[in-house]
Design an enzyme around this catalytic site. Structure first.
Site, PDB file in Angstrom:
ATOM      1  N   GLU A   1       6.119   4.787  15.090  1.00 52.49           N
ATOM      2  CA  GLU A   1       7.234   5.704  14.845  1.00 52.49           C
ATOM      3  C   GLU A   1       7.550   6.521  16.094  1.00 52.49           C
ATOM      4  O   GLU A   1       8.704   6.708  16.479  1.00 52.49           O
ATOM      5  CB  GLU A   1       6.871   6.671  13.702  1.00 52.49           C
ATOM      6  CG  GLU A   1       6.814   6.038  12.338  1.00 52.49           C
ATOM      7  CD  GLU A   1       6.187   6.978  11.310  1.00 52.49           C
ATOM      8  OE1 GLU A   1       6.324   8.206  11.471  1.00 52.49           O
ATOM      9  OE2 GLU A   1       5.530   6.463  10.379  1.00 52.49           O
TER      10      GLU A   1
ATOM     11  N   SER B   1       6.168  10.337   3.629  1.00 49.91           N
ATOM     12  CA  SER B   1       6.021   8.973   4.186  1.00 49.91           C
ATOM     13  C   SER B   1       6.595   7.931   3.236  1.00 49.91           C
ATOM     14  O   SER B   1       6.447   6.752   3.415  1.00 49.91           O
ATOM     15  CB  SER B   1       4.535   8.695   4.401  1.00 49.91           C
ATOM     16  OG  SER B   1       3.951   8.661   3.105  1.00 49.91           O
TER      17      SER B   1
ATOM     18  N   ASP C   1      10.930   6.994   7.399  1.00 51.11           N
ATOM     19  CA  ASP C   1      10.018   7.525   8.418  1.00 51.11           C
ATOM     20  C   ASP C   1      10.751   8.255   9.541  1.00 51.11           C
ATOM     21  O   ASP C   1      10.235   9.218  10.098  1.00 51.11           O
ATOM     22  CB  ASP C   1       9.205   6.348   9.020  1.00 51.11           C
ATOM     23  CG  ASP C   1       8.227   5.780   8.008  1.00 51.11           C
ATOM     24  OD1 ASP C   1       7.546   6.579   7.342  1.00 51.11           O
ATOM     25  OD2 ASP C   1       8.159   4.534   7.849  1.00 51.11           O
TER      26      ASP C   1
ATOM     27  N   GLU D   1      12.619   2.847   8.022  1.00 49.79           N
ATOM     28  CA  GLU D   1      11.277   2.729   7.468  1.00 49.79           C
ATOM     29  C   GLU D   1      10.510   1.881   8.469  1.00 49.79           C
ATOM     30  O   GLU D   1      10.990   0.820   8.849  1.00 49.79           O
ATOM     31  CB  GLU D   1      11.343   2.078   6.090  1.00 49.79           C
ATOM     32  CG  GLU D   1      10.030   1.530   5.539  1.00 49.79           C
ATOM     33  CD  GLU D   1       9.076   2.602   5.060  1.00 49.79           C
ATOM     34  OE1 GLU D   1       9.378   3.804   5.254  1.00 49.79           O
ATOM     35  OE2 GLU D   1       8.012   2.240   4.528  1.00 49.79           O
TER      36      GLU D   1
END
Lengths: 133, 133
Positions: free
Chosen positions: A12, A32, A36, A49
Protein backbone atom coordinates in the site's frame (compact mmCIF):
# COMPACT_ATOMS: atom_id res chain seq x y z
CA UNK A 1 -0.43 -13.24 10.43
CA UNK A 2 1.72 -10.20 11.39
CA UNK A 3 4.16 -10.94 8.51
CA UNK A 4 1.24 -11.05 6.03
CA UNK A 5 -0.14 -7.79 7.46
CA UNK A 6 3.26 -6.07 7.15
CA UNK A 7 3.65 -7.24 3.52
CA UNK A 8 0.21 -5.87 2.64
CA UNK A 9 0.84 -2.43 4.10
CA UNK A 10 4.26 -2.11 2.44
CA UNK A 11 2.54 -2.66 -0.94
CA UNK A 12 0.00 0.00 0.00
CA UNK A 13 2.78 2.44 0.90
CA UNK A 14 4.59 1.68 -2.37
CA UNK A 15 1.44 2.34 -4.42
CA UNK A 16 0.75 5.51 -2.39
CA UNK A 17 4.23 6.85 -3.23
CA UNK A 18 3.79 6.03 -6.95
CA UNK A 19 0.43 7.84 -7.05
CA UNK A 20 1.81 10.87 -5.18
CA UNK A 21 4.68 11.08 -7.70
CA UNK A 22 2.03 11.34 -10.41
CA UNK A 23 0.35 14.29 -8.64
CA UNK A 24 -2.38 12.50 -6.69
CA UNK A 25 -3.29 13.27 -3.06
CA UNK A 26 -3.59 9.89 -1.34
CA UNK A 27 -4.96 8.55 1.94
CA UNK A 28 -4.27 5.09 3.36
CA UNK A 29 -7.29 3.73 5.19
CA UNK A 30 -7.11 3.09 8.94
CA UNK A 31 -9.71 0.34 8.49
CA UNK A 32 -8.93 -2.63 6.26
CA UNK A 33 -12.24 -3.91 4.96
CA UNK A 34 -12.52 -3.56 1.21
CA UNK A 35 -10.79 -0.18 0.73
CA UNK A 36 -7.09 0.38 1.40
CA UNK A 37 -6.21 3.55 -0.54
CA UNK A 38 -8.12 6.49 -1.99
CA UNK A 39 -6.39 8.84 -4.42
CA UNK A 40 -7.66 12.11 -5.92
CA UNK A 41 -6.33 14.53 -8.50
CA UNK A 42 -8.49 17.59 -9.26
CA UNK A 43 -11.71 15.61 -8.96
CA UNK A 44 -10.48 12.35 -10.57
CA UNK A 45 -10.89 9.70 -7.82
CA UNK A 46 -9.33 6.21 -7.77
CA UNK A 47 -10.16 3.71 -5.01
CA UNK A 48 -7.97 0.66 -4.33
CA UNK A 49 -8.15 -2.64 -2.51
CA UNK A 50 -4.56 -3.95 -2.31
CA UNK A 51 -3.62 -7.64 -2.17
CA UNK A 52 -0.18 -9.15 -2.36
CA UNK A 53 0.98 -12.77 -2.56
CA UNK A 54 4.19 -14.66 -3.30
CA UNK A 55 2.16 -17.71 -4.33
CA UNK A 56 1.21 -18.37 -7.96
CA UNK A 57 -2.43 -18.69 -6.96
CA UNK A 58 -4.40 -16.99 -4.19
CA UNK A 59 -7.95 -16.19 -3.20
CA UNK A 60 -9.78 -12.94 -2.56
CA UNK A 61 -12.85 -12.76 -0.43
CA UNK A 62 -15.98 -11.86 -2.44
CA UNK A 63 -17.16 -9.65 0.42
CA UNK A 64 -14.05 -7.44 0.16
CA UNK A 65 -14.67 -6.89 -3.54
CA UNK A 66 -18.36 -6.11 -2.94
CA UNK A 67 -17.32 -3.55 -0.30
CA UNK A 68 -14.83 -1.96 -2.75
CA UNK A 69 -17.54 -1.68 -5.43
CA UNK A 70 -20.28 -0.32 -3.16
CA UNK A 71 -17.90 2.17 -1.49
CA UNK A 72 -16.76 3.46 -4.90
CA UNK A 73 -20.34 3.86 -6.16
CA UNK A 74 -21.34 5.89 -3.08
CA UNK A 75 -18.15 7.98 -3.03
CA UNK A 76 -18.02 8.51 -6.77
CA UNK A 77 -14.69 7.03 -7.87
CA UNK A 78 -13.14 4.32 -10.02
CA UNK A 79 -12.49 1.05 -8.12
CA UNK A 80 -9.42 -1.12 -8.71
CA UNK A 81 -8.20 -4.34 -7.20
CA UNK A 82 -4.43 -3.76 -7.02
CA UNK A 83 -2.40 -6.97 -6.76
CA UNK A 84 1.28 -7.59 -6.36
CA UNK A 85 1.80 -10.97 -7.92
CA UNK A 86 5.26 -12.53 -8.39
CA UNK A 87 6.68 -9.03 -7.97
CA UNK A 88 4.48 -7.58 -10.72
CA UNK A 89 1.92 -4.85 -9.96
CA UNK A 90 -1.39 -5.43 -11.78
CA UNK A 91 -4.73 -3.64 -11.62
CA UNK A 92 -8.13 -5.23 -12.19
CA UNK A 93 -11.53 -3.68 -12.68
CA UNK A 94 -13.50 -5.56 -9.99
CA UNK A 95 -16.60 -5.65 -12.21
CA UNK A 96 -14.70 -8.06 -14.50
CA UNK A 97 -14.16 -10.63 -11.75
CA UNK A 98 -16.45 -13.65 -11.62
CA UNK A 99 -16.85 -16.64 -9.34
CA UNK A 100 -19.53 -19.11 -8.41
CA UNK A 101 -18.07 -19.54 -4.95
CA UNK A 102 -17.30 -17.37 -1.91
CA UNK A 103 -13.87 -16.31 -3.20
CA UNK A 104 -12.27 -15.09 -6.41
CA UNK A 105 -9.31 -17.13 -7.67
CA UNK A 106 -6.30 -15.03 -8.73
CA UNK A 107 -3.73 -16.86 -10.89
CA UNK A 108 -1.83 -16.29 -14.16
CA UNK A 109 -5.10 -16.08 -16.09
CA UNK A 110 -5.89 -12.78 -14.36
CA UNK A 111 -3.35 -11.11 -16.66
CA UNK A 112 -5.89 -11.36 -19.49
CA UNK A 113 -8.04 -8.73 -17.79
CA UNK A 114 -5.36 -6.83 -15.86
CA UNK A 115 -3.89 -3.43 -16.78
CA UNK A 116 -0.72 -1.73 -15.58
CA UNK A 117 -0.15 1.35 -13.40
CA UNK A 118 0.18 3.80 -16.29
CA UNK A 119 -3.14 2.74 -17.79
CA UNK A 120 -4.78 3.25 -14.37
CA UNK A 121 -3.57 6.85 -14.17
CA UNK A 122 -4.52 7.52 -17.75
CA UNK A 123 -1.06 7.63 -19.34
CA UNK A 124 -1.73 4.71 -21.66
CA UNK A 125 -0.01 1.32 -21.62
CA UNK A 126 3.69 1.64 -20.58
CA UNK A 127 5.41 0.34 -23.70
CA UNK A 128 8.36 -1.86 -22.82
CA UNK A 129 11.36 -1.60 -25.17
CA UNK A 130 10.78 -5.15 -26.39
CA UNK A 131 7.22 -4.16 -27.33
CA UNK A 132 8.71 -1.64 -29.77
CA UNK A 133 11.16 -3.93 -31.64
CA UNK B 1 -0.32 11.14 25.19
CA UNK B 2 -2.21 7.83 24.68
CA UNK B 3 -5.36 9.29 26.32
CA UNK B 4 -5.24 12.33 24.01
CA UNK B 5 -4.80 10.03 21.00
CA UNK B 6 -7.77 7.88 22.01
CA UNK B 7 -9.99 10.95 22.48
CA UNK B 8 -9.07 12.22 19.02
CA UNK B 9 -9.88 8.98 17.26
CA UNK B 10 -13.21 8.57 19.06
CA UNK B 11 -14.24 11.98 17.70
CA UNK B 12 -13.16 10.85 14.23
CA UNK B 13 -15.24 7.68 14.55
CA UNK B 14 -18.25 9.69 15.75
CA UNK B 15 -18.01 12.09 12.79
CA UNK B 16 -17.52 9.13 10.42
CA UNK B 17 -20.76 7.53 11.67
CA UNK B 18 -22.69 10.83 11.31
CA UNK B 19 -21.46 11.25 7.72
CA UNK B 20 -22.28 7.64 6.82
CA UNK B 21 -25.82 8.12 8.19
CA UNK B 22 -26.16 11.02 5.73
CA UNK B 23 -25.17 8.78 2.80
CA UNK B 24 -21.44 9.52 2.56
CA UNK B 25 -18.73 6.89 2.02
CA UNK B 26 -15.99 7.70 4.53
CA UNK B 27 -12.38 6.68 5.12
CA UNK B 28 -10.40 7.35 8.28
CA UNK B 29 -6.76 8.07 7.51
CA UNK B 30 -4.06 5.66 8.74
CA UNK B 31 -1.64 8.62 8.87
CA UNK B 32 -2.42 11.59 11.10
CA UNK B 33 -0.74 14.60 9.55
CA UNK B 34 -3.27 17.20 8.44
CA UNK B 35 -6.05 14.90 7.15
CA UNK B 36 -8.08 12.58 9.38
CA UNK B 37 -11.23 11.79 7.39
CA UNK B 38 -12.28 11.95 3.75
CA UNK B 39 -15.96 11.63 2.82
CA UNK B 40 -17.56 11.35 -0.63
CA UNK B 41 -21.11 11.28 -1.88
CA UNK B 42 -21.58 10.98 -5.66
CA UNK B 43 -18.62 13.25 -6.39
CA UNK B 44 -19.11 15.72 -3.51
CA UNK B 45 -15.91 15.43 -1.44
CA UNK B 46 -15.37 16.72 2.12
CA UNK B 47 -11.96 16.52 3.82
CA UNK B 48 -11.57 16.86 7.61
CA UNK B 49 -8.84 17.49 10.14
CA UNK B 50 -10.35 16.62 13.54
CA UNK B 51 -9.29 18.23 16.83
CA UNK B 52 -10.86 17.81 20.22
CA UNK B 53 -10.21 19.52 23.56
CA UNK B 54 -11.86 19.79 26.94
CA UNK B 55 -10.08 23.09 27.55
CA UNK B 56 -11.68 26.47 26.75
CA UNK B 57 -8.67 27.43 24.69
CA UNK B 58 -6.30 25.29 22.61
CA UNK B 59 -3.80 25.60 19.80
CA UNK B 60 -3.62 24.04 16.35
CA UNK B 61 -0.38 23.72 14.49
CA UNK B 62 -0.23 25.92 11.38
CA UNK B 63 1.51 23.09 9.49
CA UNK B 64 -1.47 20.75 10.00
CA UNK B 65 -3.83 23.35 8.54
CA UNK B 66 -1.52 24.00 5.59
CA UNK B 67 -1.40 20.23 4.92
CA UNK B 68 -5.25 20.06 5.07
CA UNK B 69 -5.55 22.93 2.55
CA UNK B 70 -2.91 21.67 0.11
CA UNK B 71 -4.24 18.08 0.25
CA UNK B 72 -7.78 19.32 -0.48
CA UNK B 73 -6.64 21.46 -3.41
CA UNK B 74 -4.78 18.53 -5.02
CA UNK B 75 -7.54 15.98 -4.32
CA UNK B 76 -10.36 18.28 -5.26
CA UNK B 77 -12.53 18.54 -2.13
CA UNK B 78 -13.80 20.97 0.48
CA UNK B 79 -11.56 21.21 3.58
CA UNK B 80 -12.92 21.58 7.11
CA UNK B 81 -11.30 21.83 10.49
CA UNK B 82 -13.68 19.81 12.68
CA UNK B 83 -13.42 20.61 16.39
CA UNK B 84 -15.11 19.16 19.43
CA UNK B 85 -15.07 21.96 21.92
CA UNK B 86 -16.84 21.79 25.29
CA UNK B 87 -18.89 18.92 23.86
CA UNK B 88 -20.01 20.95 20.85
CA UNK B 89 -19.07 19.92 17.29
CA UNK B 90 -18.08 22.91 15.13
CA UNK B 91 -16.68 23.16 11.61
CA UNK B 92 -14.35 25.86 10.33
CA UNK B 93 -13.27 26.75 6.81
CA UNK B 94 -9.47 26.71 7.28
CA UNK B 95 -9.06 29.61 4.85
CA UNK B 96 -10.78 31.84 7.46
CA UNK B 97 -8.18 31.11 10.13
CA UNK B 98 -5.44 33.66 10.75
CA UNK B 99 -2.41 33.91 13.01
CA UNK B 100 0.85 35.75 13.10
CA UNK B 101 2.51 32.93 14.99
CA UNK B 102 3.21 29.18 14.50
CA UNK B 103 -0.18 28.10 15.84
CA UNK B 104 -3.83 29.04 15.51
CA UNK B 105 -5.63 29.87 18.75
CA UNK B 106 -9.05 28.21 19.14
CA UNK B 107 -11.32 29.71 21.81
CA UNK B 108 -14.91 30.93 22.14
CA UNK B 109 -14.34 33.55 19.42
CA UNK B 110 -14.06 30.76 16.84
CA UNK B 111 -17.86 30.42 16.98
CA UNK B 112 -18.13 33.63 14.95
CA UNK B 113 -16.76 31.80 11.89
CA UNK B 114 -17.88 28.25 12.71
CA UNK B 115 -20.79 26.37 11.12
CA UNK B 116 -22.59 23.24 12.28
CA UNK B 117 -22.74 19.71 10.85
CA UNK B 118 -25.92 20.25 8.84
CA UNK B 119 -24.48 23.28 7.08
CA UNK B 120 -21.38 21.22 6.18
CA UNK B 121 -23.48 18.54 4.48
CA UNK B 122 -25.62 21.11 2.74
CA UNK B 123 -28.82 20.77 4.74
CA UNK B 124 -28.80 24.35 5.95
CA UNK B 125 -28.39 25.52 9.57
CA UNK B 126 -30.05 23.06 12.01
CA UNK B 127 -32.69 25.30 13.57
CA UNK B 128 -33.00 24.69 17.28
CA UNK B 129 -36.54 24.96 18.71
CA UNK B 130 -35.56 28.09 20.64
CA UNK B 131 -34.42 29.68 17.36
CA UNK B 132 -38.02 29.40 16.16
CA UNK B 133 -39.86 31.03 19.12
Amino acid sequence: MRHKYRKGSSFERELKRLLEKEGFAVIRSAGSKGVDLIAGRKGEVLIFECKTSSKTKFYINKEDIEKLISFSEIFGGKPYLAIKFNGEMLFINPFLLSTNGKNYVIDERIKAIAIDFYEVIGRGKQLKIDDLI
